[in-house]
Motif scaffolding. Sequence first.
Motif, short mmCIF file in Angstrom:
data_model
loop_
_atom_site.label_atom_id
_atom_site.label_comp_id
_atom_site.label_asym_id
_atom_site.label_seq_id
_atom_site.Cartn_x
_atom_site.Cartn_y
_atom_site.Cartn_z
N SER A 189 -4.89 26.17 73.33
CA SER A 189 -5.83 25.80 72.28
C SER A 189 -5.32 26.21 70.90
N ASP A 190 -4.08 26.73 70.84
CA ASP A 190 -3.58 27.23 69.56
C ASP A 190 -3.56 26.16 68.47
N PHE A 191 -3.24 24.91 68.85
CA PHE A 191 -3.12 23.86 67.83
C PHE A 191 -4.47 23.33 67.36
N ILE A 192 -5.54 23.71 68.06
CA ILE A 192 -6.88 23.24 67.65
C ILE A 192 -7.68 24.39 67.02
N LEU A 193 -7.21 25.64 67.24
CA LEU A 193 -7.95 26.81 66.74
C LEU A 193 -7.62 27.17 65.29
N TYR A 194 -6.33 27.00 64.91
CA TYR A 194 -5.90 27.53 63.61
C TYR A 194 -5.55 26.41 62.62
#
Lengths: 218, 192
Positions: B187-192
Amino acid sequence: MKRIFASFVMVGLTTLGFSQDGAWESNAALNYNLGNWKMNTSMGHRTVRTQIEESRSIQMAFTEINQFVTRKVSPKLKLSMGYKYRNLNNEDAAENRLTQQLAYTHQNSTVRLLSRFRAEQRFRTDFAHRYRYRFSLDFPLSGERLDNREFYLISSNEVLVESTGSGHSLDNRLSIGTGYVISNYCKIQFDFTQRFEDLNQELSQISFVTTSLIFTTP
Amino acid sequence: MIRQILIGVLIILRLTSFSQAGKDERESRIKKQDLPTAIISLLDPYLSKSKHIRFYKEEDGKSITFEVKLTWNKKRYSIEFDTLGVLQDVEVVIKEREIDQNTLIAIKNHLSSFSKYRIIKIQKQYSSKLENSRKLLDSIFSKEAADTIRFEVEVSVKENGNWQGYEILYSERGAMLLKRKIISRSSDFILY
């Protein structure tokens, strides 16, 4: 899928090429675990192109470094704290920014839906409170699971309210992008964002193209 | 300088993609005509009465399987075949209340060993040693009992202070048979 990715790149670059004001951002991020905490460290820059009558100028706006720490407090809820340092090219003072973030996953199936709330305290020569709400979705472009060497699509809309001593402003940022999973550890992503700034005063628009290189440790 | 950075990035990309060789799992959506003909002829009588039909091919480096997902009588089914068209198993998404009370108690007793848990999804799994795949499909779709019934429970549990997803397979009576960690989509690309 390669055609979809190539189309995104072409549309983004063409839009940026013809639009009055545009910006290109690139960043590299590293995601890793530290105990039960998820860490995100990233570096990036922004280059802006402005056109005033016949004269065009291209210049570096800033370089930045970001650090986020995230904790999953329930299967659907993640809390994060962040710090950003920006080295502004045209101003004497640098920018420091603190972030508190809450992310809620509405649906975690093939199409993932996520809400993100952010409160930010931005310190430049002046001080600003910024509040953001972003709704985003992403899904794999082949099958139900996102595997290596596959593309995904990501889209979001963000509303931003900024409050300073001299008043407040309202922005909206609409974004669509695609990414490619190179391996378990590495992704590349290409986004196109249209920013509608100062909606409550004098509306202006700016187009952004963002390229990202994302590393994730197991 | 830029050239050196680009070369560095290309080397990293190459290294990270090589490091994955040999353990690649891959699932992709396919068209109906890409299925083996044995599967098409077996499923055709059911497909006309089904909705939301999707076809998938799964490869894990060692074997290839085909999966058909469809909605039948408002229930979501996954039907898995090998490359020869032999039925492997059938899974149907069910609600907690559809499980026998004693089995549900046994499953929940097992899950209580974790400090916290949330059930995400329950699937009833049918399999059979019968060579007659059509007979098995007929029995499942007509709600008759198959040879073997198991329950696959997708659950999020709190373990050592951290939330982790598992897929746990239980017997018809609620005894744990298998436990597999779920590697969720990053989910890193949607969280930050």
